[in-house]
Scaffold this active site. Structure first.
Site, mmCIF file in Angstrom:
data_model
loop_
_atom_site.group_PDB
_atom_site.id
_atom_site.type_symbol
_atom_site.label_atom_id
_atom_site.label_comp_id
_atom_site.label_asym_id
_atom_site.label_seq_id
_atom_site.Cartn_x
_atom_site.Cartn_y
_atom_site.Cartn_z
ATOM 1 N N THR A 211 0.857 -1.193 0.000
ATOM 2 C CA THR A 211 0.000 0.000 0.000
ATOM 3 C C THR A 211 0.886 1.233 0.000
ATOM 4 O O THR A 211 1.848 1.318 0.767
ATOM 5 C CB THR A 211 -0.932 -0.004 1.231
ATOM 6 O OG1 THR A 211 -1.821 -1.129 1.125
ATOM 7 C CG2 THR A 211 -1.753 1.274 1.309
ATOM 8 N N VAL B 111 2.206 5.175 0.191
ATOM 9 C CA VAL B 111 2.113 6.463 0.880
ATOM 10 C C VAL B 111 1.748 7.533 -0.148
ATOM 11 O O VAL B 111 2.153 7.462 -1.308
ATOM 12 C CB VAL B 111 3.466 6.792 1.563
ATOM 13 C CG1 VAL B 111 3.534 8.244 2.004
ATOM 14 C CG2 VAL B 111 3.701 5.863 2.747
ATOM 15 N N ILE C 2 4.929 -1.145 2.851
ATOM 16 C CA ILE C 2 4.594 0.259 2.624
ATOM 17 C C ILE C 2 5.367 0.751 1.409
ATOM 18 O O ILE C 2 6.601 0.734 1.395
ATOM 19 C CB ILE C 2 4.926 1.115 3.867
ATOM 20 C CG1 ILE C 2 4.068 0.676 5.056
ATOM 21 C CG2 ILE C 2 4.720 2.596 3.561
ATOM 22 C CD1 ILE C 2 2.575 0.888 4.892
ATOM 23 N N LYS C 3 4.627 1.188 0.393
ATOM 24 C CA LYS C 3 5.257 1.664 -0.845
ATOM 25 C C LYS C 3 5.597 3.146 -0.730
ATOM 26 O O LYS C 3 4.762 3.958 -0.333
ATOM 27 C CB LYS C 3 4.320 1.462 -2.040
ATOM 28 C CG LYS C 3 4.342 0.061 -2.596
ATOM 29 C CD LYS C 3 3.398 -0.075 -3.770
ATOM 30 C CE LYS C 3 4.049 0.318 -5.064
ATOM 31 N NZ LYS C 3 3.158 0.048 -6.222
ATOM 32 N N ILE C 4 6.825 3.459 -1.089
ATOM 33 C CA ILE C 4 7.340 4.827 -0.992
ATOM 34 C C ILE C 4 8.127 5.129 -2.259
ATOM 35 O O ILE C 4 8.889 4.281 -2.739
ATOM 36 C CB ILE C 4 8.259 4.964 0.246
ATOM 37 C CG1 ILE C 4 7.490 4.654 1.542
ATOM 38 C CG2 ILE C 4 8.886 6.356 0.316
ATOM 39 C CD1 ILE C 4 8.383 4.529 2.767
#
EC number: 2.2.1.2
Length: 319
Positions: free
Chosen positions: A95, A97, A131-133
């Site tokens: 998912t 950011v 967590i995708k950044i």
């Protein structure tokens, strides 16, 4: 007779690049990835209508401030869709950011922790979340801090070797080097109509990163992303993971035969050198016109789709 998707599964972890649960059930990937563009698309699917309504209702209970409600509804919806997807896969859901935070380390950390908390409130352990950044300097620093807190990250919009090196040195869990978008840039810049798969600039980039990581003993997972054709996928067979759209998963499933392993994990033979400094990273990016342009474009596009999603939520919040 075997098909190429089944063959690929034997040598590479297959990840679905979609928010469409029906597609995920059909192709049975190990993991799934989402981004603002895919969430926007998913939000338009009838099976997600109730999730949008629930997110809006929940946000209204959290705050009386309109902007805070919008933020809460957006975060809640991303997690709700992620939870739905996680029920159909054995592995992890990525998912993203908010792309508008791509140049703010502290805000990225705060948003990541918020998403993880919402997942845990929904009964999904953080061990099942990535967590995708965006792979900006600030994003990579945020990821390093989050990894130390036990929150594992997927660094996306990665187009250059410098980005990959900085991610490995930061101890990031996983990177998503883009293939197709690199090809797009080179086709436009050079006027070349097509490349043989092994000469495709995106394939060459991911191959170089993969080999560098394995030679130097980096544990960061390499997950090739953004494919334009199955030739690129075939040329990267053996990569740690590949995240693939439903259309290309279908094409592979309809292609008979076995795939040849192209990328092999050889034992580490080299010692990592000095860490890239911020100035070295920024200079390397400045010297790479393709990476600079595609990173900026990717952030802009994700931000635009986030704003479109928020427009839908704003309408429902004011109803």
């Amino acid at each position: 007779m075997s098909n190429q998707l089944a063959s690929l599964r034997d040598i590479t972890t297959v990840v679905a690049d979609t928010g469409d649960i029906d597609a995920i059930k059909k192709y049975q990937p190990v993991d799934a990835t989402t981004n603002p563009s895919l969430l926007l698309k998913a939000a338009g699917l009838p099976q997600y209508a109730s999730l949008i309504d629930d997110a809006v209702a929940w946000a209204k209970l959290q705050s009386n401030d309109a902007e805070q409600q919008l933020t809460d509804a957006s975060d809640k919806l991303a997690v709700a869709i992620g939870k739905e997807i996680s029920g159909t896969i054995p592995g992890r859901i990525s998912t993203e950011v908010d792309a508008r935070l791509s140049f703010d380390t502290a805000a990225t950390i705060e948003k990541a922790e918020r998403l993880v908390q919402l997942y845990e409130d929904a009964g999904i352990d953080k061990s099942r979340i990535l967590i995708k950044i965006a792979s900006t300097w600030e994003g990579i620093q945020a990821a390093e801090a989050l990894e130390k807190k036990g929150i594992q990250c997927n660094l996306t919009l990665l187009f250059s070797f410098a980005q990959a090196q900085a991610c490995a040195e930061a101890g990031v869990y996983l990177i998503s080097p883009f293939v197709g978008r690199i090809l797009d840039w080179y086709k436009k810049a050079t006027g070349t109509e097509s490349y043989a798969p092994d000469e495709d600039p995106g394939v060459v980039s991911v191959t170089k990163i993969y080999n560098y990581y394995k030679e130097h003993g980096y544990k960061t997972v390499v997950m090739g992303a953004s494919f334009r054709n199955i030739g690129e996928i075939q040329a990267l067979a053996g990569c740690d993971r590949l995240t693939i759209s439903p259309a290309l998963l279908e094409e592979l499933a309809n292609e008979p035969g076995d795939l040849e392993v192209k990328l092999k994990d050889n034992d580490a033979t080299k010692t990592p050198g000095e860490r890239l400094t911020e100035s070295e990273f920024r200079w390397a990016m400045n010297e790479d016109a393709m990476a600079t342009e595609k990173l900026s474009e990717g952030i802009r596009n994700f931000a635009a789709d986030q704003e479109k999603l928020e427009a839908t939520l704003r309408e429902k919040l004011s109803a």
